[in-house]
Enzyme design. Structure first.
Site, PDB file in Angstrom:
ATOM      1  N   ALA A 201      -2.554   3.171   6.526  1.00 31.75           N
ATOM      2  CA  ALA A 201      -2.857   2.593   5.221  1.00 31.75           C
ATOM      3  C   ALA A 201      -2.949   1.073   5.337  1.00 31.75           C
ATOM      4  O   ALA A 201      -2.283   0.451   6.171  1.00 31.75           O
ATOM      5  CB  ALA A 201      -1.781   2.985   4.214  1.00 31.75           C
ATOM      6  N   ARG A 203      -1.670  -1.296   3.828  1.00 29.69           N
ATOM      7  CA  ARG A 203      -0.423  -2.061   3.688  1.00 29.69           C
ATOM      8  C   ARG A 203       0.398  -2.067   4.970  1.00 29.69           C
ATOM      9  O   ARG A 203       1.363  -2.824   5.077  1.00 29.69           O
ATOM     10  CB  ARG A 203       0.403  -1.495   2.543  1.00 29.69           C
ATOM     11  CG  ARG A 203       0.790  -0.027   2.720  1.00 29.69           C
ATOM     12  CD  ARG A 203       1.542   0.492   1.503  1.00 29.69           C
ATOM     13  NE  ARG A 203       1.893   1.893   1.625  1.00 29.69           N
ATOM     14  CZ  ARG A 203       1.120   2.901   1.300  1.00 29.69           C
ATOM     15  NH1 ARG A 203      -0.102   2.646   0.829  1.00 29.69           N
ATOM     16  NH2 ARG A 203       1.514   4.166   1.433  1.00 29.69           N
ATOM     17  N   TYR A 204       0.021  -1.221   5.949  1.00 25.81           N
ATOM     18  CA  TYR A 204       0.799  -1.131   7.183  1.00 25.81           C
ATOM     19  C   TYR A 204       0.144  -1.834   8.372  1.00 25.81           C
ATOM     20  O   TYR A 204       0.774  -1.972   9.419  1.00 25.81           O
ATOM     21  CB  TYR A 204       1.035   0.335   7.557  1.00 25.81           C
ATOM     22  CG  TYR A 204       1.827   1.097   6.535  1.00 25.81           C
ATOM     23  CD1 TYR A 204       3.075   0.643   6.107  1.00 25.81           C
ATOM     24  CD2 TYR A 204       1.327   2.275   5.977  1.00 25.81           C
ATOM     25  CE1 TYR A 204       3.803   1.345   5.156  1.00 25.81           C
ATOM     26  CE2 TYR A 204       2.053   2.976   5.033  1.00 25.81           C
ATOM     27  CZ  TYR A 204       3.287   2.507   4.620  1.00 25.81           C
ATOM     28  OH  TYR A 204       4.008   3.198   3.689  1.00 25.81           O
ATOM     29  N   ILE A 205      -1.102  -2.234   8.245  1.00 26.74           N
ATOM     30  CA  ILE A 205      -1.798  -2.827   9.387  1.00 26.74           C
ATOM     31  C   ILE A 205      -2.183  -4.269   9.050  1.00 26.74           C
ATOM     32  O   ILE A 205      -2.299  -4.638   7.871  1.00 26.74           O
ATOM     33  CB  ILE A 205      -3.054  -2.006   9.766  1.00 26.74           C
ATOM     34  CG1 ILE A 205      -3.990  -1.829   8.570  1.00 26.74           C
ATOM     35  CG2 ILE A 205      -2.651  -0.655  10.331  1.00 26.74           C
ATOM     36  CD1 ILE A 205      -5.251  -1.058   8.884  1.00 26.74           C
TER      37      ILE A 205
END
Length: 990
Positions: A201, A203-205
């Site tokens: 997602a 928001r994680y990368i």
């Protein structure tokens, strides 16, 4: 809307619709923009009448209103009441809908939409090679750039200020850019194009611009700007990309009635090709895919429409039961590839035991084979039936001057290189202007301070007097280009006149800076600016040289880790019929005339051979006719079948030997024929076609073998000798429609095979094509010789081993690791020079091939770690050149050595003789493998002749001379019958 509680009226009322009635709404007048109020009211009344009729208000529904008949004008009182009723429901002038003419709207709006999708969404611009969403992502990242990673979710939010199509499309486009590993430096799980795994997602990368992107893509001074979709922000029309980015990344897009598919190319090759363009050299560009693999670009056609690229996975043969896929074709994934393999296995197209995916940092898919399955045939079957081979059709379409254009990749690179040169020139011009301004300011400041002009402004009372005083003080020391020279003029020449801004800037110099002013450093700074200006002017004067240096610098800084991943090969065509697994068993019911793979339970059926679902079957019947048909579960081909088997239309070695008796004349004929040029499910006749014709003898010979048969005549035959031999080798191989040669005119009782002879076509010519690494019989590549059944191929590898192979076209040869590939002759001697890995000594050995095991490598050098084969040859008199040093203090020298004179032929396991030199610095083989073997010049025995020819056998002619070609006519038949009545003719015959 109020709903009446009253009971519905009788359906038989004349004002209600009956089954089969139709409505005609005449609203053409309402669509006109110039309707007056009365017409509008009438149209509204008609609409109201229809609505009331459909919803059951019988009192206001009339036939005229329903049928669209023009209503009569209402009385003034009724019109007034209706007007008052409408006024209570709608505001004055208010209408339910605006009626517009839709004619032409679809065409205009569709063209607008199609143009928007082509120009603003799907097709990239040739200027920067980016789609709008990609351009906006990079622009947003450049605005946010501070050298650190940013959350992708944050980048998406920033990009939404410029891109109107939502976060999903921005996120997908950004992941696609990041996976190309060129413009964006990524952190976290960004997915894998090889396995098909999606990215985490947003928001994680995290991501940031790469150093390459910061250097090549952005320069606000030469960027053209436009307002964003909402007019709040400024965004670039195109980015000033100084690199063929479109060709490096590749792109794929589908618009309205238009698509583009541009292949990715290698970074190094693009830089070098741009240099070739600048130097006006010829060049070619070929795709390089991030997934690696093999590519056949013989039909690439510069990436234009109509071209085609064949892509294959790299398949490594580990052993007889294991294949490993190392690279996959571009556009597929390991998951999809494995699914295609499993699907082909379930369809019985290939036979495998297990498929295991061990992909991690590198692709590794293991294909395990059951015992007895050929790995070479399985490799071909994987290419034929699975996604191990796919085809891509490129379509190079880009936006040039706001229009989609189809151009080749070479032309696109020329456009990109020319654009890069223009951008570099613009950057140099801007840099020149900046340096000139710095030089101008530094020179004025130096004169202002060193000549203490600042002291003269102390007595000035107004701002104008201050500026005039400074200007007058400067004119003593500077002049403008073109100004008249004074006597012994030593003033500094300025590149432009002194402006009011220059004077104002001098007044803003602080006292602290004046007090610490260092004239020496100022002079050094001005000299440095002069040197930079001279360099920039030189670059502008030699723009091509500067552009070449620019691309060379890119190649040096960023090309070290960007070697080509895709290997360019020329693929052979894999025919599905040749590699299909024999997943069916062919049965024949000779008596009832059925063939197929579903006759196993038929008591009269007998097994013929293994076959596949793709095979054609040939069936020859006793009446001399035959048919070729597609294999099926059960097919009727005609009763009394003599021969059934798999038919291969390209097999020119399968020869049929046949003896038949003609039903009309009673004469027996013998023929040898090939079956070629047939139409499926059509019946062909191998005889004269007369009634009562019968086949007496028939054999199928895979390698055109001849045979000798014993013919026994009938007891009623008038011949004295009733048994004789007939040799099919004396017959020429002809077409299926030939009549054949006369064997005898006497009735035959029985024919039995006595012996099988050799192939009358001789050994089969075999060629080796190093491009595809295959053997063939079609004159492609190097000629190896004529191979009979017992002949094999000798292969010597770089690792010091040899292997014997059958001359089969299905074999794959690892060409880069092969030193020798040739036909093994009985007198072949292998001469080799190698170094022992343990003792570091050099040895020479010569040996015969003594092993007979096929497909097993035998190592003939030392098996110590580090042992290396230096030279090998099968030439009769091999010679090498040795660069040696005889002792520690001796100089290097060169010596030629004949290996056949240095050592005798020994066993293949022998160590050989040592080269007694202090040190060997190098060794080179001077002799090659010699010329190709001599090809056969003589015409092949058994070459097909004109159909319909008949030849008299030696038995009929009574002479040992070769048979002569004879046209069989009715008159000759009568003469032959008369000849048989003579005893001497009978003696001559037998």
């Amino acid at each position: 809307m109020a709903i009446s509680d009253s009971t519905a009226p009788d359906a038989s009322h004349p004002d209600y619709l009956e089954p089969g009635d139709s409505l005609d709404f005449d609203l053409s007048g309402a669509a006109q923009p110039d309707l007056d109020a009365t017409d509008a009211a009438l149209a509204h009344d008609a609409t109201q009448q229809v609505a009331e009729t459909l919803f059951g208000d019988a009192e206001s529904a009339t036939d005229e209103g329903i049928m669209g008949v023009e209503a009569e004008a209402d009385s003034p009182q009724e019109a007034t009441e209706e007007t008052e009723e409408e006024d209570t429901k709608f505001a004055p002038g208010e209408v339910i809908h605006d009626l517009n003419n839709v004619r032409g709207m679809y065409q205009n709006w569709f063209l607008d939409y199609a143009s928007y999708v082509i120009l603003e969404r799907a097709v990239p611009a040739v200027e920067d090679g980016l789609k709008p969403v990609q351009r906006r992502i990079l622009h947003a990242m450049n605005e946010m750039d501070d050298g650190r990673f940013n959350k992708v979710a944050n980048v998406i939010g920033q990009t939404m200020q410029y891109h109107p199509h939502g976060d999903a499309s921005i996120g997908d486009a950004m992941v696609n850019l990041g996976q190309k590993d060129l413009l964006i430096e990524t952190q976290g799980n960004w997915g894998d194009v090889r396995t098909g795994d999606s990215a985490a997602a947003p928001r994680y990368i995290e991501a940031r611009l790469s150093k390459f992107a910061l250097e090549v893509v952005f320069n606000p001074d030469i960027t053209e700007w436009q307002m964003s979709y909402d007019g709040r922000k400024r965004e670039p029309t195109t980015l000033p990309v100084k690199f063929p980015l479109l060709l490096a990344q590749g792109v794929e897009g589908i618009a309205v009635g238009l698509s583009t598919k541009i292949m990715p190319h290698n970074f190094r090759e693009l830089c070098q090709a741009s240099i070739d363009v600048l130097r006006k050299r010829e060049f070619r560009l070929y795709p390089d895919f991030p997934t690696g693999g093999l590519a056949d670009i013989s039909n690439y056609q510069s990436g234009q429409r109509g071209g085609k690229i064949r892509l294959r996975a790299t398949i490594e043969k580990v052993d007889k039961t294991l294949l490993v896929i190392r690279d996959i074709p571009y556009g597929t994934t390991t998951t999809a590839l494995m699914e295609s393999i499993v699907k082909a296995s379930e369809a019985n197209k290939i036979k495998i035991k297990k498929v295991v995916d061990n992909t991690a940092a590198e692709v590794e898919i293991q294909v395990q084979l059951p015992p007895g399955i050929s790995p070479d045939l399985t490799i071909d079957a994987l290419y034929a039936f699975t996604d191990c081979e796919i085809s891509i059709s490129p379509n190079t379409c880009v936006i040039i001057d706001d229009k989609p254009r189809f151009v080749g990749v070479e032309d696109m690179l020329r456009l990109s290189t020319a654009k890069t040169v223009r951008l570099l020139e613009r950057e140099l011009e801007i840099r020149q202007q900046e340096l000139q301004e710095k030089w101008h300011s530094a020179s004025l400041e130096k004169i202002f301070i060193e000549n203490r002009i600042y002291r003269k402004i102390e007595e000035c009372e107004t701002w104008e007097q201050i500026l005039e005083t400074i200007d007058a003080g400067l004119k003593k020391f500077v002049r403008v280009e073109g100004e008249k020279l004074r006597k012994d003029d030593t003033r500094i020449v300025l590149r432009r006149p002194v402006s009011e801004d220059d004077l104002t800037r001098l007044t803003e110099i602080r006292i602290k800076r004046i007090s610490k002013y260092d004239g020496f450093k100022a002079e050094e700074y001005i000299q440095k600016l002069d040197a930079e200006l001279a360099e920039v002017a030189d670059n502008l004067a030699n723009l091509t040289r500067y552009a070449v240096a620019y691309f060379e610098n890119l190649l040096k800084k960023y090309g070290a880790s960007r070697a080509r991943k895709t290997q360019l090969r020329t693929f052979d065509v894999v025919t599905a019929q040749k590699v299909a697994v024999a997943n069916q068993k062919l049965y024949v019911n000779r008596q009832d005339g059925f063939i197929g793979h579903g006759l196993k339970k038929d008591e009269k059926a007998e097994f013929v051979c293994d076959c596949s679902d793709l095979d054609d079957i040939i069936a020859i019947k006793r009446d001399g006719t035959f048919v070729v048909t597609k294999i099926a579960e059960k097919t009727f081909v005609g009763k009394d079948i003599l021969h059934a088997g798999v038919y291969n239309k390209n097999d020119d070695r399968l020869v049929y030997n046949m003896v038949y008796v003609d039903g009309a004349s009673g004469i027996s004929f013998a023929k040898r024929f090939l079956v070629s040029g047939i139409t499926r499910d059509k019946t062909y006749d191998l005889t004269k076609g007369t009634k009562g014709t019968k086949t007496l003898y028939l054999t199928a010979n895979p390698n055109s073998e001849s045979e000798t048969v014993a013919i026994q005549l009938s007891d009623k035959a008038p011949a004295r000798v009733k048994q004789f031999e007939f040799d099919f080798a004396e017959l020429a191989i002809k077409g299926k429609g030939s009549m054949g040669n006369i064997v005898t005119k006497q009735p035959i009782k029985k024919i039995t095979q006595k012996s099988v002879g050799d192939s009358t076509l001789g050994g089969r010519d075999v060629f080796f094509d190093p491009v595809v690494g295959r053997l063939n019989h079609t004159n492609h590549g190097r000629y190896l010789g004529a191979f009979d059944t017992e002949h094999v191929v000798l292969v010597v590898y770089k690792d010091g081993s040899y292997e014997l192979k059958s001359p089969s076209p299905t074999l794959h040869f690892d060409v880069p690791n092969i030193l020798i590939l040739r036909k093994l002759e009985p007198d072949t001697v292998v001469s080799a020079v190698y170094v022992d890995g343990e003792t570091k000594l050099h040895y020479v050995k010569r040996f015969h091939i003594e092993t007979t095991t096929m497909d097993k490598p035998f190592t003939f050098i030392s098996e110590s770690k580090g042992s290396k084969l230096l030279a090998v040859s099968t030439f009769a008199e091999p010679e090498v050149e040795v660069k040696l040093q005889r002792d520690k203090k001796a100089d290097k020298e060169t010596e030629k050595l004949r290996l056949d004179q240095f050592i005798e032929v020994k066993g293949w396991k022998a160590m050989g003789n040592k080269l007694n030199y202090f040190k060997i610095h190098g060794l080179q083989l001077l002799t090659d493998e010699g010329p190709e073997p001599a090809r056969r010049e003589a015409k092949k025995r058994g070459a097909a002749k004109t159909e319909g020819e008949a030849e008299a056998s030696p038995a009929e002619a009574g002479e040992p001379a070769p048979p002569a070609n004879v046209e069989i006519t009715d008159e000759e038949v009568a003469q032959s019958q008369a000849l048989l009545r003579r005893p001497k003719a009978q003696l001559g015959l037998f």
